[in-house]
Design a protein around this motif. Structure first.
Motif, mmCIF file in Angstrom:
data_model
loop_
_atom_site.group_PDB
_atom_site.id
_atom_site.type_symbol
_atom_site.label_atom_id
_atom_site.label_comp_id
_atom_site.label_asym_id
_atom_site.label_seq_id
_atom_site.Cartn_x
_atom_site.Cartn_y
_atom_site.Cartn_z
ATOM 1 N N ARG A 32 0.808 -1.226 0.000
ATOM 2 C CA ARG A 32 0.000 0.000 0.000
ATOM 3 C C ARG A 32 0.837 1.270 0.000
ATOM 4 O O ARG A 32 0.321 2.359 -0.215
ATOM 5 C CB ARG A 32 -0.934 -0.001 1.206
ATOM 6 N N ASP A 101 -3.977 -10.842 -4.991
ATOM 7 C CA ASP A 101 -3.634 -9.615 -5.719
ATOM 8 C C ASP A 101 -2.352 -9.816 -6.527
ATOM 9 O O ASP A 101 -1.349 -9.131 -6.335
ATOM 10 C CB ASP A 101 -3.497 -8.439 -4.757
ATOM 11 N N ARG A 104 -0.297 -7.035 -8.471
ATOM 12 C CA ARG A 104 0.507 -6.021 -7.796
ATOM 13 C C ARG A 104 1.995 -6.210 -8.082
ATOM 14 O O ARG A 104 2.467 -7.304 -8.365
ATOM 15 C CB ARG A 104 0.250 -6.042 -6.284
ATOM 16 N N THR A 176 -9.930 -5.266 -5.614
ATOM 17 C CA THR A 176 -8.489 -5.108 -5.812
ATOM 18 C C THR A 176 -7.855 -4.024 -4.944
ATOM 19 O O THR A 176 -6.640 -3.842 -4.992
ATOM 20 C CB THR A 176 -8.174 -4.793 -7.282
#
Length: 254
Positions: A32, A101, A104, A176
């Protein structure tokens, strides 16, 4: 070989101090905390496989090269070898394939640094296990430090596995982005997965009772604690309804 072992410990401590100083200012740029348009990245799944992989061959090769040459490794040593390898089979092989995910990205510099750290750490801890006098007899199985460490490690692994599962299931419907995790240790902390990882390695460090194990616990704290604090701030900034009672990584304290 012993000089190389001590050099590896010094480098790991320096890496821990550098990581702590850097990540207290700014979280590592992955997950993140990646910046838009970040360059020099690779897919997250092969990145995990690559930078965790040295723990398999570095620890295994060192362990079998330095194990007592006549009698062979003790039952305690074999148990710790199996425990270490099992953890990294999960962390480096099973966990990446559980990830949803897969689109990513992961920074190449983090892959390189992770690879080098795991190479050194696998060597240092395997060398320590192969040379520790207290690990050469079955008496260590009944030592209070080993038994307490095993209980702590199992508890930490269960917390970590449950937290991983909760985070993975947040994207079970194809979502997502990020959501607020609930359940398990997320009731009390924002980074339940890191909390479990820290508890796990504190338990393993107690079971090992070696300088290399203690150095790894230090690095784990230096690496995960600041990142957990950054996660906590991120959740509060992005979710106005984020639970105010949660701490960052240590229930009721931090």
């Amino acid at each position: 070989m012993e000089m190389l072992y001590h050099a590896a410990l010094v480098i790991i401590v320096l890496m821990g101090l550098g990581t702590l100083a850097t990540t207290l200012r700014q979280a590592g740029p992955y997950g993140r905390h990646m910046t838009p348009g970040q360059r020099f990245t690779m897919k997250a799944r092969p990145a995990w496989l690559l930078f965790e992989s040295p723990q398999w061959f570095s620890f295994a090769l060192t362990f079998w090269l330095v194990a007592p040459p006549l009698a062979g490794p003790s039952g305690v040593m074999l148990f710790l070898f199996g425990l270490w390898q099992a953890h990294y089979v999960y962390r480096g092989l099973i966990y990446p394939w559980r990830m949803r995910d897969t689109h990513r990205q992961f920074p190449l510099i983090a892959v390189v640094m992770g690879f080098l750290f795991n190479l050194l750490n696998g060597f240092a801890n395997a060398y320590a296990v192969g040379h520790a006098d207290h690990l050469m007899t079955a008496d260590w199985f009944t030592d209070p430090r080993f038994m307490a460490g095993l209980a702590i490690a199992v508890a930490g692994w269960l917390v970590n596995f449950q937290a991983d599962t909760i985070l993975i299931n947040l994207r079970a419907d194809g979502f997502t982005s990020y959501r607020i995790p609930h359940g398990g240790a997320f009731r009390w902390v924002s980074a339940a997965n890191y909390f479990g990882e820290i508890v796990w390695w504190c338990g393993v460090g107690l079971m090992l009772w070696t300088l290399a194990g203690a150095v790894f616990v230090f690095f784990t704290l230096a690496n995960l604690m600041p990142r957990a604090l950054a996660h906590h701030r991120w959740y509060r900034e992005h979710f106005p309804d984020y639970p105010k009672s949660r701490r960052a990584v240590i229930p009721g304290l931090l």
